[in-house]
Design an enzyme around this catalytic site. Structure first.
Site, PDB file in Angstrom:
ATOM      1  N   LYS A 201      44.344  39.454  44.750  1.00 13.94           N
ATOM      2  CA  LYS A 201      44.320  39.608  43.118  1.00 13.94           C
ATOM      3  C   LYS A 201      45.746  39.622  42.757  1.00 13.94           C
ATOM      4  CE  LYS A 201      43.554  40.808  38.443  1.00 13.94           C
ATOM      5  NZ  LYS A 201      43.187  40.882  36.873  1.00 13.94           N
ATOM      6  N   LYS A 255      42.847  35.065  43.834  1.00 11.47           N
ATOM      7  CA  LYS A 255      43.547  34.685  42.208  1.00 11.47           C
ATOM      8  C   LYS A 255      44.750  35.252  42.215  1.00 11.47           C
ATOM      9  CE  LYS A 255      42.544  36.589  38.374  1.00 11.47           C
ATOM     10  NZ  LYS A 255      42.246  38.260  36.702  1.00 11.47           N
TER      11      LYS A 255
HETATM   12  C1  PBG Z   1      41.877  41.573  34.099  1.00 13.62           C
HETATM   13  C2  PBG Z   1      42.025  40.800  34.215  1.00 13.62           C
HETATM   14  C3  PBG Z   1      42.923  39.313  34.436  1.00 13.62           C
HETATM   15  C4  PBG Z   1      41.805  38.214  34.523  1.00 13.62           C
HETATM   16  C5  PBG Z   1      40.705  38.573  34.656  1.00 13.62           C
HETATM   17  N1  PBG Z   1      40.826  39.977  34.261  1.00 13.62           N
HETATM   18  C6  PBG Z   1      44.345  39.753  33.650  1.00 13.62           C
HETATM   19  C7  PBG Z   1      44.991  40.624  34.560  1.00 13.62           C
HETATM   20  O1  PBG Z   1      45.049  41.187  35.331  1.00 13.62           O
HETATM   21  O2  PBG Z   1      45.865  41.150  33.705  1.00 13.62           O
HETATM   22  C8  PBG Z   1      42.836  37.275  33.854  1.00 13.62           C
HETATM   23  C9  PBG Z   1      42.301  35.703  34.170  1.00 13.62           C
HETATM   24  C10 PBG Z   1      42.274  34.493  33.984  1.00 13.62           C
HETATM   25  O3  PBG Z   1      44.543  34.565  33.700  1.00 13.62           O
HETATM   26  O4  PBG Z   1      42.139  33.579  33.520  1.00 13.62           O
HETATM   27  N2  PBG Z   1      41.722  42.871  34.898  1.00 13.62           N
END
Ligand code: PBG
Length: 331
Positions: A201, A255
């Site tokens: 991520k 992601k």
């Molecule tokens: C939180 C999380 C995030 C997303 C999914 N879980 C945001 C972040 O890490 O700030 C993002 C999903 C999206 O942008 O659609 N841990």
């Protein structure tokens, strides 16, 4: 092997629709889709999200209706994210452990209504519950501390599994959390609860609308670069994935999605595990903006992007367009 022209004319198999269908190498079906849903308090509540046109937060009754819709459309999994009321957010995100929090209410309601006709995936991270919007516990220097956060995430995951979650999806990027969560699931009578780890991520600019949706955007100061990955790195993603598999992940996620197709491809080639992509909020919003600006056709853009994930090696895709795409695919 490819011969030479005119023995080989690659346009021959492309000349007609039936032939293109026959030679198609990759397919997209509703069973490839995971539908993220935002939960809010109350009853009969729908709150449109301005930065995600077409997406709303729903109260638990509405979430159940969306889950039933997913079943009817052939979507196998919904992913849940809570918009925790401001007064329940705290420095340590303790609301994540409340067995009756919004997330647990939604899990139970879906499982009561739909049983095993749908899977429920739940996000594990503290950001929807903290007053500072970070995914973990923050020390005096503003640093998100690893091991104390992992202990919180373990309790959060078990709380979700106790409520009936089918897939635990840690999105926090702490070190060692997959092993800790796996052991806790084993010890608490949840041997068949899956873990889909957000293994690679990235600290991305594409998450903005999501942070509005869960109400953490306005709270967050600074960024998440001390735990989420540097977009410049790919070898490091292989190490993240290797660790999460060794620690007990059943599947891994990359992601955001489209900007990281090379990572998806490398993970699939190297590890032969189920890989999922999260087409995140900013990606969704860009497609909607293109449609609204008249510079692209939503349906064609979405289908092309989703087939790209399948072609790169994905088993499935989390996308806010899931219901719309399932309708398109079902004709
Ligand atoms: C939180 C999380 C995030 C997303 C999914 N879980 C945001 C972040 O890490 O700030 C993002 C999903 C999206 O942008 O659609 N841990």
């Amino acid at each position: 092997m490819t011969g030479s022209y005119p023995n080989t004319r690659l346009r021959r198999t492309r000349a007609t629709g039936w032939s293109r269908a026959l030679h198609r190498e990759t397919v997209l079906t509703p069973a490839d889709l995971i539908w993220p849903l935002f939960v809010t308090s109350g009853t009969g509540v729908e709150e449109p999200i301005a930065t995600l046109p077409g997406v709303s937060r729903w109260s638990v009754d509405g979430i159940v209706a969306r889950a039933k819709e997913a079943v009817d459309l052939g979507i196998p999994v919904v992913a849940l994210f809570p918009n925790t009321p401001r007064e329940l957010r705290s420095d340590d995100g303790a609301e994540a452990h409340n067995p009756d929090n919004l997330m647990c209410q939604a899990i139970r309601a879906i499982k009561d209504a739909c049983g095993d006709s749908i899977g429920v995936l739940t996000d594990v991270a503290l950001d929807p519950y903290t007053s500072h919007g970070q995914d973990g516990l923050v020390n005096d220097a503003g640093y998100v501390v690893n091991d104390a956060t992992v202990a919180m995430l373990v309790d959060q995951a078990v709380n979700q599994a106790n409520a009936g979650a089918d897939i635990i999806a840690p999105s926090d990027m702490m070190d060692g959390r997959i092993h800790a969560i796996r052991m806790a699931l084993e010890m608490n009578g949840h041997p068949n609860v899956q873990i889909m780890s957000y293994a690679a991520k990235y600290a991305s600019a594409f998450y903005g609308p999501f942070r509005d949706a869960v109400g953490s955007g306005g709270l967050l100061k600074g960024d998440k670069k001390a735990y989420q990955m540097d977009p410049a790195n790919a070898d490091e993603a292989m190490r993240e994935v290797a660790l999460d598999i060794a620690e007990g992940a059943d599947s891994v996620m990359v992601k955001p999605g489209l900007a990281y197709l090379d990572i998806i491809y490398r993970v699939k080639q190297r590890f032969d595990v189920p890989v999922f992509a999260y087409q995140v909020s900013g990606e969704y919003a860009m497609i909607e903006a293109a449609q609204a600006a008249g510079i692209g056709d939503r349906d064609a853009l979405v289908l092309e992007k989703l087939i790209a994930f399948k072609r790169a090696g994905c088993s499935g895709i989390l996308t806010y367009h899931a219901a719309h795409v399932a309708r398109l695919l079902n004709g």
